[in-house]
Design a protein around this motif. Structure first.
Motif, PDB file in Angstrom:
ATOM      1  N   GLU A   1       0.833  -1.186   0.000  1.00  0.00           N
ATOM      2  CA  GLU A   1       0.000   0.000   0.000  1.00  0.00           C
ATOM      3  C   GLU A   1       0.877   1.249   0.000  1.00  0.00           C
ATOM      4  N   ARG A   2       0.637   2.145  -0.959  1.00  0.00           N
ATOM      5  CA  ARG A   2       1.345   3.429  -1.018  1.00  0.00           C
ATOM      6  C   ARG A   2       0.306   4.526  -1.232  1.00  0.00           C
ATOM      7  N   LEU A   3       0.336   5.516  -0.359  1.00  0.00           N
ATOM      8  CA  LEU A   3      -0.665   6.568  -0.366  1.00  0.00           C
ATOM      9  C   LEU A   3      -0.037   7.889  -0.812  1.00  0.00           C
ATOM     10  N   ALA A   4      -0.667   8.563  -1.775  1.00  0.00           N
ATOM     11  CA  ALA A   4      -0.222   9.880  -2.222  1.00  0.00           C
ATOM     12  C   ALA A   4      -1.106  10.955  -1.601  1.00  0.00           C
ATOM     13  N   VAL A   5      -0.470  11.977  -1.015  1.00  0.00           N
ATOM     14  CA  VAL A   5      -1.203  13.152  -0.534  1.00  0.00           C
ATOM     15  C   VAL A   5      -1.143  14.188  -1.652  1.00  0.00           C
ATOM     16  N   LEU A   6      -2.183  14.263  -2.425  1.00  0.00           N
ATOM     17  CA  LEU A   6      -2.253  15.171  -3.574  1.00  0.00           C
ATOM     18  C   LEU A   6      -2.717  16.533  -3.067  1.00  0.00           C
ATOM     19  N   TYR A   7      -1.868  17.554  -3.170  1.00  0.00           N
ATOM     20  CA  TYR A   7      -2.221  18.846  -2.569  1.00  0.00           C
ATOM     21  C   TYR A   7      -2.216  19.971  -3.609  1.00  0.00           C
TER      22      TYR A   7
ATOM     23  N   SER B   1      -1.825  23.947  -4.824  1.00  0.00           N
ATOM     24  CA  SER B   1      -0.734  24.890  -4.570  1.00  0.00           C
ATOM     25  C   SER B   1      -1.045  25.860  -3.442  1.00  0.00           C
ATOM     26  N   GLU B   2      -2.351  26.114  -3.153  1.00  0.00           N
ATOM     27  CA  GLU B   2      -2.718  27.066  -2.111  1.00  0.00           C
ATOM     28  C   GLU B   2      -2.543  26.500  -0.705  1.00  0.00           C
ATOM     29  N   VAL B   3      -2.384  25.199  -0.566  1.00  0.00           N
ATOM     30  CA  VAL B   3      -2.277  24.594   0.758  1.00  0.00           C
ATOM     31  C   VAL B   3      -0.901  24.896   1.344  1.00  0.00           C
ATOM     32  N   PRO B   4      -0.810  25.449   2.553  1.00  0.00           N
ATOM     33  CA  PRO B   4       0.475  25.766   3.169  1.00  0.00           C
ATOM     34  C   PRO B   4       1.329  24.511   3.369  1.00  0.00           C
ATOM     35  N   THR B   5       2.628  24.659   3.195  1.00  0.00           N
ATOM     36  CA  THR B   5       3.543  23.517   3.346  1.00  0.00           C
ATOM     37  C   THR B   5       3.435  22.848   4.714  1.00  0.00           C
ATOM     38  N   PRO B   6       3.377  23.590   5.843  1.00  0.00           N
ATOM     39  CA  PRO B   6       3.230  22.911   7.145  1.00  0.00           C
ATOM     40  C   PRO B   6       1.985  22.032   7.216  1.00  0.00           C
ATOM     41  N   THR B   7       0.895  22.455   6.558  1.00  0.00           N
ATOM     42  CA  THR B   7      -0.329  21.654   6.553  1.00  0.00           C
ATOM     43  C   THR B   7      -0.125  20.362   5.755  1.00  0.00           C
TER      44      THR B   7
ATOM     45  N   ALA C   1       0.517  14.464   5.907  1.00  0.00           N
ATOM     46  CA  ALA C   1       1.274  13.255   5.550  1.00  0.00           C
ATOM     47  C   ALA C   1       1.773  12.542   6.801  1.00  0.00           C
ATOM     48  N   ARG C   2       2.199  13.327   7.788  1.00  0.00           N
ATOM     49  CA  ARG C   2       2.714  12.747   9.028  1.00  0.00           C
ATOM     50  C   ARG C   2       1.643  11.945   9.745  1.00  0.00           C
ATOM     51  N   GLU C   3       0.436  12.474   9.826  1.00  0.00           N
ATOM     52  CA  GLU C   3      -0.646  11.772  10.513  1.00  0.00           C
ATOM     53  C   GLU C   3      -1.036  10.500   9.768  1.00  0.00           C
ATOM     54  N   LEU C   4      -1.101  10.568   8.439  1.00  0.00           N
ATOM     55  CA  LEU C   4      -1.459   9.396   7.647  1.00  0.00           C
ATOM     56  C   LEU C   4      -0.368   8.328   7.712  1.00  0.00           C
ATOM     57  N   ARG C   5       0.878   8.770   7.901  1.00  0.00           N
ATOM     58  CA  ARG C   5       2.013   7.849   7.946  1.00  0.00           C
ATOM     59  C   ARG C   5       2.121   7.147   9.293  1.00  0.00           C
ATOM     60  N   ALA C   6       1.403   7.630  10.297  1.00  0.00           N
ATOM     61  CA  ALA C   6       1.541   7.115  11.657  1.00  0.00           C
ATOM     62  C   ALA C   6       1.165   5.640  11.764  1.00  0.00           C
ATOM     63  N   GLY C   7       0.306   5.172  10.876  1.00  0.00           N
ATOM     64  CA  GLY C   7      -0.098   3.767  10.916  1.00  0.00           C
ATOM     65  C   GLY C   7       0.897   2.820  10.291  1.00  0.00           C
ATOM     66  N   GLY C   8       2.052   3.327   9.855  1.00  0.00           N
ATOM     67  CA  GLY C   8       3.082   2.472   9.285  1.00  0.00           C
ATOM     68  C   GLY C   8       3.060   2.389   7.779  1.00  0.00           C
ATOM     69  N   ARG C   9       2.153   3.144   7.138  1.00  0.00           N
ATOM     70  CA  ARG C   9       2.058   3.096   5.683  1.00  0.00           C
ATOM     71  C   ARG C   9       3.087   3.994   5.014  1.00  0.00           C
ATOM     72  N   SER C  10       3.308   3.748   3.732  1.00  0.00           N
ATOM     73  CA  SER C  10       4.153   4.608   2.919  1.00  0.00           C
ATOM     74  C   SER C  10       3.289   5.749   2.382  1.00  0.00           C
ATOM     75  N   VAL C  11       3.646   6.991   2.738  1.00  0.00           N
ATOM     76  CA  VAL C  11       2.864   8.170   2.357  1.00  0.00           C
ATOM     77  C   VAL C  11       3.810   9.221   1.783  1.00  0.00           C
ATOM     78  N   ALA C  12       3.466   9.784   0.613  1.00  0.00           N
ATOM     79  CA  ALA C  12       4.302  10.805  -0.006  1.00  0.00           C
ATOM     80  C   ALA C  12       3.438  11.941  -0.529  1.00  0.00           C
ATOM     81  N   PRO C  13       3.756  13.211  -0.182  1.00  0.00           N
ATOM     82  CA  PRO C  13       3.032  14.362  -0.744  1.00  0.00           C
ATOM     83  C   PRO C  13       3.419  14.565  -2.216  1.00  0.00           C
TER      84      PRO C  13
ATOM     85  N   ASP D   1      -8.987  22.252   4.001  1.00  0.00           N
ATOM     86  CA  ASP D   1      -9.260  20.893   4.476  1.00  0.00           C
ATOM     87  C   ASP D   1      -8.588  20.674   5.827  1.00  0.00           C
ATOM     88  N   GLU D   2      -9.223  19.903   6.680  1.00  0.00           N
ATOM     89  CA  GLU D   2      -8.634  19.492   7.941  1.00  0.00           C
ATOM     90  C   GLU D   2      -8.177  18.045   7.801  1.00  0.00           C
ATOM     91  N   THR D   3      -7.090  17.714   8.459  1.00  0.00           N
ATOM     92  CA  THR D   3      -6.522  16.366   8.337  1.00  0.00           C
ATOM     93  C   THR D   3      -7.541  15.284   8.667  1.00  0.00           C
TER      94      THR D   3
END
Length: 425
Positions: A351-357, A359-365, A370-382, A411-413
């Motif tokens: 399983e590999r998850l892409a966080v498609l964002y 351009s208006e979304v702030p980088t810290p967000t 991605a950090r929260e989605l990655r917490a379950g051990g999955r591979s996540v890349a913005p 959007d909220e996480t």
């Protein structure tokens, strides 16, 4: 000046999908060997040229990439011997470096020492399909164990590793260098000419008996020698395991009892291993293997869809003595890593998850999501949004992603909805 961007001849680049297969094979093999107590070591790519060319590497010594000494002048005098210019070489296998490693670190290692190595080796091959100048080997060795426990455990661990990566229906072929020496002697081959005899005999499966006979006659062996060797070899075809010792004793009366006992013990172990790991085995009187350092059992593993063996090895009790001055019993098995990878063309499902964002979304967000989605051990890349939506989803799927979330401004996480990539484009 335009630079050629292609890799060096006989080498290759590996794309992510190919590396995923390799990583899966390596991690599986590593896990299996770890359960048998084999410990990972690493040795340098460069070894001293006198060690690599010491006469124990068989035909591989003709394919050493030699490295020039440091500090040589730009011009060399005519007639200078190559030996004066070269002091190092790239390793052509992992066994010769292991022998040097053990000789240097023996006092820090347990007995027996179970070694596991994985790394690149280099041979100046003629490049062709499936044969490269740089490739990877995967070896396990047991150093310090004189009995057939070493051979049996190496075979058991390796066949189990092959099963775990998906190679089933394998066959273990086994012979013994002491048997081959007795065979050659009884056929009338002088001891000093046996290496050449074995090199030709090793081609039997490729050129048949007629081809072997022709080559041996060119080497100066008479037809009586060829006939005597053939008669003994054919008398040993398809021998049942429980009759192996008795049959060998009848065909080769000069074979020492110690060799017969070793082969009988290994045959019993192989029968047990075959039941556990769903593999078959056979005694192969024509199995030679090319390395000059083998002293006892030699073995190979074949698979139904593979041309040639997928693993091989044997006992080499004299090789480490070159570093220590005293012989140390040793036995090793090398998996044909590249050949196995070629047989397993698809990477394992992951399983590999892409966080498609946007351009208006702030980088810290983006990073927090991605950090929260990655917490379950999955591979996540913005991945930033670009181009047509459907086309980008297709590119993500081609890159190995299995699902995505679309992060928009505001959007909220906690409200992100995951969607599978398959079927979205």
């Amino acid at each position: 000046m335009k630079i050629d961007n292609s890799p060096a001849r006989g080498t290759r680049d590996l794309l992510p999908a190919a590396v995923a297969v390799r990583d899966h094979v390596l991690s599986t093999i590593t896990e299996v060997y770890g359960r048998y107590g084999y410990q990972r070591i690493e040795t340098p790519a460069l070894e001293r040229i006198e060690r690599l060319s010491g006469g124990q590497g068989g035909e591989n010594e003709k394919m050493i990439f030699q490295v020039l000494r440091r500090g040589l002048p730009e011009r060399i005098e005519a007639g200078t011997d190559l030996a004066e210019l070269v002091d190092m070489g790239l390793r052509y296998d992992l066994t010769v470096p292991l022998a040097r490693f053990y000789g240097q670190h023996r006092g820090e290692l347990p007995t027996p020492f179970r070694s596991f190595q994985f790394g690149p080796v280099w041979r100046a091959e003629r490049p062709q399909k499936g044969r490269y100048r740089q490739f990877y080997q995967c070896d396990i060795d047991m150093v310090g164990e004189p009995g057939t426990l070493a051979e049996a455990e190496l075979i058991e661990a390796t066949t189990q590793a092959l099963n775990r990566v998906g190679l089933t229906g394998t066959t273990v072929r086994i012979s013994d260098r002491r048997f081959l020496s007795a065979l050659a002697t009884e056929a009338g081959v002088p001891a000093e000419e046996q290496d050449g005899f074995f090199i030709t005999l090793d081609k039997l499966d490729k050129i048949g008996w007629d081809g072997v006979a022709a080559e041996l006659e060119k080497r100066g062996f008479g037809s009586d020698v060829v006939s005597a060797a053939r008669d003994r070899i054919e008398a040993l075809g398809e021998v049942a395991g429980d009759k192996l010792s008795a049959t060998l004793s009848d065909v080769l009366p000069s074979l020492p009892d110690a060799v017969l006992d070793d082969l009988a013990t290994t045959a019993t172990c192989l029968s047990d291993i075959g039941v556990q790991n769903s593999v078959s085995w056979e005694f192969d009187p024509t199995l030679v293997r090319g390395m000059g350092y083998y002293t006892g059992h030699i073995f190979e593993v074949t698979a139904p869809d593979a041309a040639g063996s997928v693993a091989g090895g044997g006992r080499y009790d004299n090789l480490i003595g070159r570093s220590l001055g005293t012989d140390v019993p040793a036995c090793g098995f090398s998996i044909g890593f590249e050949r196995i990878v070629d047989l397993l063309s698809e990477p394992p499902a992951q399983e590999r998850l892409a966080v498609l964002y946007d351009s208006e979304v702030p980088t810290p967000t983006v990073l927090a999501s991605a950090r929260e989605l990655r917490a379950g051990g999955r591979s996540v890349a913005p991945v930033g949004r670009s181009g047509k939506f459907a086309a980008q989803l297709k590119r993500l799927e081609d890159a190995g992603f299995t699902a995505f979330v679309h992060l928009r401004a505001g959007d909220e996480t906690g409200t992100l909805a995951e969607r599978p990539l398959r079927g979205e484009n």
